[in-house]
Design an enzyme around this catalytic site. Structure first.
Site, PDB file in Angstrom:
ATOM      1  N   CYS A  55     -15.726   4.575 -27.587  1.00  0.00           N
ATOM      2  CA  CYS A  55     -16.957   5.372 -27.691  1.00  0.00           C
ATOM      3  C   CYS A  55     -17.612   5.624 -26.338  1.00  0.00           C
ATOM      4  CB  CYS A  55     -17.935   4.646 -28.606  1.00  0.00           C
ATOM      5  SG  CYS A  55     -17.148   4.164 -30.133  1.00  0.00           S
ATOM      6  N   GLU A  79       3.964  -6.688   1.493  1.00  0.00           N
ATOM      7  CA  GLU A  79       3.434  -7.054   0.169  1.00  0.00           C
ATOM      8  C   GLU A  79       3.336  -5.826  -0.730  1.00  0.00           C
ATOM      9  OE1 GLU A  79      -0.448  -8.469   1.233  1.00  0.00           O
ATOM     10  OE2 GLU A  79       0.293 -10.292   2.171  1.00  0.00           O
ATOM     11  N   PRO A  80       4.452  -5.174  -1.045  1.00  0.00           N
ATOM     12  CA  PRO A  80       4.349  -3.998  -1.908  1.00  0.00           C
ATOM     13  C   PRO A  80       4.116  -4.390  -3.367  1.00  0.00           C
ATOM     14  CG  PRO A  80       6.648  -4.446  -1.394  1.00  0.00           C
ATOM     15  CD  PRO A  80       5.851  -5.481  -0.673  1.00  0.00           C
ATOM     16  N   GLY A  81       3.282  -3.646  -4.038  1.00  0.00           N
ATOM     17  CA  GLY A  81       3.041  -3.870  -5.468  1.00  0.00           C
ATOM     18  C   GLY A  81       3.336  -2.609  -6.247  1.00  0.00           C
ATOM     19  N   GLY A  83       0.758  -1.245   0.000  1.00  0.00           N
ATOM     20  CA  GLY A  83       0.000   0.000   0.000  1.00  0.00           C
ATOM     21  C   GLY A  83       0.784   1.288   0.000  1.00  0.00           C
ATOM     22  N   TYR A  95     -10.663   5.484 -11.389  1.00  0.00           N
ATOM     23  CA  TYR A  95     -10.383   6.125 -10.090  1.00  0.00           C
ATOM     24  C   TYR A  95     -10.133   7.631 -10.243  1.00  0.00           C
ATOM     25  CZ  TYR A  95      -8.807   1.252  -9.449  1.00  0.00           C
ATOM     26  OH  TYR A  95      -8.691  -0.112  -9.447  1.00  0.00           O
ATOM     27  N   ARG A  99      -7.113   3.288 -15.198  1.00  0.00           N
ATOM     28  CA  ARG A  99      -7.070   4.021 -13.922  1.00  0.00           C
ATOM     29  C   ARG A  99      -7.709   5.408 -13.969  1.00  0.00           C
ATOM     30  NH1 ARG A  99      -3.254   5.312 -11.277  1.00  0.00           N
ATOM     31  NH2 ARG A  99      -4.084   4.595  -9.294  1.00  0.00           N
TER      32      ARG A  99
END
Ligand code: LLP
Length: 422
Positions: free
Chosen positions: A346, A275-277, A239, A318, A314
């Protein structure tokens, strides 16, 4: 250090000009920098130095097999959330004992596969899931190592769609119920409690929510130990946010995040997993696209590019910001004009950015979307029967296509016509 910089008037990925890749593979495409991926893994590894730890790359951010191989070769563990991701981790050469299985809805088939081929731990998210895992383990004559994901009811102060640590979110069990759930787990013969898991959200730009969540985990560790559980591992999720703009954002550094971990949990003698992504992959990738048209609308101009919302969702999903830069370096003092950057799909939602100041770009010019290495290619679809765009990996002065663009035939032939129509 950034490995996407202008040299001789053009944007490079490490030592390769993006225009050369564009000429070879066509646009649009994703491009990833090996050196950046390696460095981002290493900063996390260094941030936890002195503590027993494992950095488990959250491959949901970018699960291209070449990226996974880079991580595996560095000794990374993996955080997986599906049977498919588990299979990728194994195929990339990551041993089962370095794979953590997260996710709210693990199926029996997924549990079966991981138990048979090897798993470090399951991060269990509910009592029903825990009971099913116990059953599957007993059927196989195995014992499943588990951590229970607790929901600490902490506001991660991030976008509502990616916050996970509040009690109204679907994740984990309420921390207030943890002792009862651990007692139930300890009584199950197919399970072995090894630790506690927590993950409060993604793109966090403030350390205070981490501090609050980790302090609760520290208290819970002491309580559970007093109850007789052997809590020896703490999985702290991922995160940590990244800068999406070059100017005004400076999220905390992994070192500072490591200090929070050390301060809140360092005296417990537990092995730490993270758990970094996004921080590993996000700023290690660009999406490169060409301008198809410059269209003068009423009161505003549109740059219609050959990438669309199906390639990078994205901004549509978001309202995310990605810096957009021309591949040809603008001359110093070049005039800038506000434009909306849009794709050909479209839907009005297919808008990457509104009223961005860019030099006067024309059809055929290349532009790059920054910070697109995480949650870019992995979230792409073939909406509008637009082929998934290729992924390219750069390493020094070399580059290779690590996922080719499918042909129209490839796409069409995935569908089948039922017998009764032939
Ligand atoms: N661990 C767990 C249990 C997670 O759910 C996630 C992300 C991570 C680790 C990795 O978080 P990271 O270090 O990447 O922030 N598609 C969204 C992001 C969704 C994140 C979901 N979970 C986006 O494009 O912003």
């Amino acid at each position: 250090m950034d490995h996407f910089i202008y040299r001789n008037g053009t944007l490079y990925a490490e030592d390769v000009p993006l225009s050369e890749i564009a000429a070879n593979v066509g646009t649009p495409f994703y491009v990833y920098s090996t050196a950046t991926l390696q460095r981002h893994y290493q900063v996390f590894d260094e941030a936890l130095a002195g503590m027993d730890h494992l950095v488990c790359y959250a491959m949901k951010a970018n699960s291209n097999m070449a990226v996974l191989r880079i991580m595996a070769d560095l000794g990374a563990g993996m955080d997986v959330v599906s049977g498919g991701e588990y299979a990728r981790a194994i195929t990339a050469g990551v041993p089962g004992e370095k794979i953590v299985f997260s996710g709210v809805g693990k199926t029996r088939a997924e549990m079966h596969a991981a138990l048979t081929q090897g798993i470090r731990q399951f991060n269990v998210e509910s009592e029903p899931e825990m009971r099913v895992l116990n059953e599957v383990a007993l059927e196989l004559g195995k014992v499943a190592p588990i951590a229970v994901r607790v929901n600490p009811d902490v506001d991660a102060k991030t976008h509502a769609k990616i916050a996970t640590g509040k009690s109204e979110n679907k994740f984990g069990i309420p921390i207030s119920k943890a002792r009862a759930v651990y007692a139930e787990a300890a009584a199950m013969e197919g399970l072995e409690v090894v630790g506690i898991d927590v993950h409060i959200g993604s793109q966090l730009t403030d350390l205070a929510p981490y501090e609050a969540a980790f302090s609760k985990v520290a208290d819970l560790t002491r309580e559970l130990r007093a109850d007789g559980h052997d809590i020896r591992r703490l999985d702290l999720g991922g995160g940590l946010g990244i800068p999406y703009t070059r100017s005004n954002e400076a999220p905390p550094l992994p070192m500072e995040y490591g200090d929070v971990i050390r301060r809140t949990l360092g005296d417990l003698g537990c092995e730490i997993e993270i758990e970094p992504g996004r921080l590993i992959a996000g700023n290690a990738g660009l999406l490169v696209t060409s301008v198809i048209y410059r269209k003068e609308g009423e009161g505003r101009d549109f740059l219609i590019v050959d990438a669309a919302m199906n390639d990078l969702v994205r901004p549509a999903m978001y309202d995310a910001h990605h810096d957009i830069v021309p591949v040809a370096e603008p001359a110093p003092g070049a005039e800038q004009h506000p434009v909306d950057i849009v794709g050909p799909v479209c839907e009005t939602g297919d808008t990457f950015a509104k009223q961005r100041d860019l030099p006067m770009l024309q059809a055929g010019d290349l532009v790059a979307f920054r910070s697109a290495g995480a949650y870019g290619a992995v979230m792409a679809s073939e909406y509008n029967t637009r082929p998934l765009i290729p992924e390219v990996l750069v390493n020094g002065d070399q580059f290779a296509v690590v996922r080719p663009r499918p042909t129209y035939e490839d796409m069409i032939n995935r569908d089948t016509i039922p017998d009764w129509m032939t």
